[in-house]
Design a protein around this motif. Sequence first.
Motif, PDB file in Angstrom:
ATOM      1  N   UNK A   1       0.835  -1.213   0.000  1.00 21.47           N
ATOM      2  CA  UNK A   1       0.000   0.000   0.000  1.00 21.47           C
ATOM      3  C   UNK A   1       0.864   1.256   0.000  1.00 21.47           C
ATOM      4  N   UNK A   2       1.936   1.233   0.790  1.00 19.57           N
ATOM      5  CA  UNK A   2       2.842   2.393   0.827  1.00 19.57           C
ATOM      6  C   UNK A   2       3.516   2.585  -0.526  1.00 19.57           C
ATOM      7  N   UNK A   3       3.925   1.463  -1.156  1.00 16.36           N
ATOM      8  CA  UNK A   3       4.547   1.569  -2.483  1.00 16.36           C
ATOM      9  C   UNK A   3       3.564   2.108  -3.511  1.00 16.36           C
ATOM     10  N   UNK A   4       2.290   1.682  -3.429  1.00 16.33           N
ATOM     11  CA  UNK A   4       1.280   2.184  -4.363  1.00 16.33           C
ATOM     12  C   UNK A   4       1.040   3.681  -4.166  1.00 16.33           C
ATOM     13  N   UNK A   5       0.974   4.110  -2.908  1.00 10.15           N
ATOM     14  CA  UNK A   5       0.784   5.535  -2.642  1.00 10.15           C
ATOM     15  C   UNK A   5       1.968   6.342  -3.149  1.00 10.15           C
ATOM     16  N   UNK A   6       3.169   5.816  -2.944  1.00 11.59           N
ATOM     17  CA  UNK A   6       4.367   6.526  -3.406  1.00 11.59           C
ATOM     18  C   UNK A   6       4.376   6.638  -4.928  1.00 11.59           C
ATOM     19  N   UNK A   7       4.015   5.558  -5.629  1.00 11.89           N
ATOM     20  CA  UNK A   7       3.975   5.622  -7.095  1.00 11.89           C
ATOM     21  C   UNK A   7       2.902   6.585  -7.575  1.00 11.89           C
ATOM     22  N   UNK A   8       1.746   6.647  -6.857  1.00 12.79           N
ATOM     23  CA  UNK A   8       0.691   7.591  -7.235  1.00 12.79           C
ATOM     24  C   UNK A   8       1.159   9.031  -7.063  1.00 12.79           C
ATOM     25  N   UNK A   9       1.903   9.301  -5.990  1.00 13.11           N
ATOM     26  CA  UNK A   9       2.427  10.645  -5.788  1.00 13.11           C
ATOM     27  C   UNK A   9       3.456  11.002  -6.852  1.00 13.11           C
ATOM     28  N   UNK A  10       4.305  10.043  -7.215  1.00 14.06           N
ATOM     29  CA  UNK A  10       5.271  10.306  -8.285  1.00 14.06           C
ATOM     30  C   UNK A  10       4.563  10.600  -9.603  1.00 14.06           C
ATOM     31  N   UNK A  11       3.504   9.832  -9.893  1.00  9.84           N
ATOM     32  CA  UNK A  11       2.743  10.077 -11.127  1.00  9.84           C
ATOM     33  C   UNK A  11       2.101  11.459 -11.112  1.00  9.84           C
ATOM     34  N   UNK A  12       1.520  11.873  -9.955  1.00 10.55           N
ATOM     35  CA  UNK A  12       0.913  13.193  -9.852  1.00 10.55           C
ATOM     36  C   UNK A  12       1.964  14.288 -10.046  1.00 10.55           C
ATOM     37  N   UNK A  13       3.179  14.090  -9.467  1.00 12.89           N
ATOM     38  CA  UNK A  13       4.239  15.073  -9.654  1.00 12.89           C
ATOM     39  C   UNK A  13       4.664  15.178 -11.115  1.00 12.89           C
ATOM     40  N   UNK A  14       4.720  14.050 -11.799  1.00 13.78           N
ATOM     41  CA  UNK A  14       5.080  14.061 -13.218  1.00 13.78           C
ATOM     42  C   UNK A  14       4.034  14.797 -14.046  1.00 13.78           C
ATOM     43  N   UNK A  15       2.739  14.559 -13.751  1.00 18.40           N
ATOM     44  CA  UNK A  15       1.677  15.234 -14.482  1.00 18.40           C
ATOM     45  C   UNK A  15       1.713  16.741 -14.246  1.00 18.40           C
ATOM     46  N   UNK A  16       1.956  17.158 -12.991  1.00 22.91           N
ATOM     47  CA  UNK A  16       2.035  18.595 -12.698  1.00 22.91           C
ATOM     48  C   UNK A  16       3.224  19.220 -13.428  1.00 22.91           C
ATOM     49  N   UNK A  17       4.344  18.506 -13.455  1.00 15.71           N
ATOM     50  CA  UNK A  17       5.524  19.020 -14.161  1.00 15.71           C
ATOM     51  C   UNK A  17       5.231  19.178 -15.652  1.00 15.71           C
ATOM     52  N   UNK A  18       4.536  18.204 -16.257  1.00 16.65           N
ATOM     53  CA  UNK A  18       4.182  18.309 -17.666  1.00 16.65           C
ATOM     54  C   UNK A  18       3.220  19.472 -17.915  1.00 16.65           C
ATOM     55  N   UNK A  19       2.264  19.663 -17.002  1.00 19.25           N
ATOM     56  CA  UNK A  19       1.321  20.768 -17.152  1.00 19.25           C
ATOM     57  C   UNK A  19       2.034  22.113 -17.099  1.00 19.25           C
ATOM     58  N   UNK A  20       2.960  22.281 -16.142  1.00 17.42           N
ATOM     59  CA  UNK A  20       3.705  23.540 -16.051  1.00 17.42           C
ATOM     60  C   UNK A  20       4.553  23.773 -17.295  1.00 17.42           C
ATOM     61  N   UNK A  21       5.171  22.707 -17.805  1.00 16.86           N
ATOM     62  CA  UNK A  21       5.986  22.868 -19.007  1.00 16.86           C
ATOM     63  C   UNK A  21       5.117  23.256 -20.208  1.00 16.86           C
ATOM     64  N   UNK A  22       3.918  22.681 -20.277  1.00 17.21           N
ATOM     65  CA  UNK A  22       3.026  23.021 -21.382  1.00 17.21           C
ATOM     66  C   UNK A  22       2.557  24.467 -21.306  1.00 17.21           C
TER      67      UNK A  22
END
Length: 540
Positions: A335-356
Amino acid sequence: MARPLEQPGPISLLEEAAHLLRRASLDALLFHWIGSVPLALMSLVFWHNLTHPPMSDLNCAAESLAVALLLIWMNCWRGVFADRLYRRIAGAPERPWNSQRIWRLVANQAFLGATKPLMLGVSLVAVFPFASMVAFYRNAAALAGRGDLDPLAAIAKARRLARDEGLQYWLLQCLLLLLSLIVMLNVAVTFAVLPELVKMLTGYESAFSRGGSNFVLNGLFLALVLAATWLVVDPFVQTVYCLRCFQAESAGTGDDLRAGLRRIRQAITTAAAAAVVVTLVALPVVVRAAGAVGSRELEQAVRQTMQSPEYNWRIPPSATAASGVPWIVVATDRAIAAIRSALDWAGTMIDRLLRWIFGGLGLSPMPLGGQAPAAALHWSVWALIGLALALVGWVVWRALRLRRKKHGPAVGPSIAPVRLDDEDITADRLPEAGWLELAERCLRDGNLRLALRAFYLANLAWLGHREFLLLNPGKTNLEFEAELRRRARQSPEARELFSANVRAFERVWYGLHEVFEEDALAFRQRGEEIRTRLSAEVVA
């Protein structure tokens, strides 16, 4: 050991309360149950009689009175239970119970017990103050047993402590509600299975076991479960609030530090005494054993001990040992690993949005290595900066304009909203000058009846301002006359003039007599003479 200076969270508070209740003596719990068990039994009897008519009004009133008295009884014994817990937390000695301390406890809990059902019901409807209201009554119970506080001081202190950390009280309420539901489920299952268990073990078949599902579906069964749950949970809930009340008080008094130092001193004293006793007892045995064992035998025993299986912890575990990990640990890690991967995915999406976004403006949201800075900002950025500056300028202009309006010339009191023909008008609506201005205006307009009433209200306003009369909408003119006779005994002429004005006003306003201009002027003259004579009396 001494507690930390910061206040613990709700989970830590519940854990400390559980440890405190487990360490509490049996007589402390008996004090609580001496008060709560009779109330629970009487409530069950009263509920059964109400739900199984017929029941006479006399019996209903008698049982209601018994429940009310037992509620006061329970609150008093709860205060004794809370005082025992408080003394144990603070490490303070027990104080003897005298008549004054008992009277303070009974007076406090009788008042709070009478108001608690009503106030908790009102706060539950309003929702927001419910947790603080529960904390207030629990804190009052924790402070009621202490003999150093009178009832009013205990109530004021409980109210002050209940105002702090409202969010923590809500979290405590949620956790205690969850705990109560779990306990109630366990109690219900125990009561439902107990008749069948007795029948299975002893062969005795009671009315409860013969009832089957009807026993569980009966309304009295639910009341019995609620009463038993309350008897089990309420001591723990009061312990939680006693501990929280002590911690909140200690923030200003330092009692928690003194109690921690007192425990450390006692532990050091006890450990030193035990060490001395053990040393005295074991010293001859150690000396005798050391003399009996040689150095070669001792070295051989040490080597043999080091080769024993107990010291194999230095060898890394085999791969098959991982299969012994409990499933709950594996599930938690996943569960902790899943939460960590979800947070990493959210950070990647935010980074892509800012770059766009910044890429569309010709900018880069973060510096890139080896690149020179841009020569100038994009025109859209300048437009946003200009818009922000215009908005700030408009806000400053509005603030300055409102300040100039606030500090502008004061406008005199408006007398337009006052209607002299209103039957509910009172003399304290305007000062004397306002009533006189209204009266002069009515004289000029030829409305003599309203002018007479304005002169009369001006007279009352002046007398009320000089504290010759106490203006009250419920008073009559005769009551004003009687009050003026009491307060202006040294000026009989002023009293006679006021009585003449009262009679003239009542003839015109209530008797509908015709009024002439001479009557209004004479009324005004008598009012001026009343003010002159009473002012001279005040100066004298």
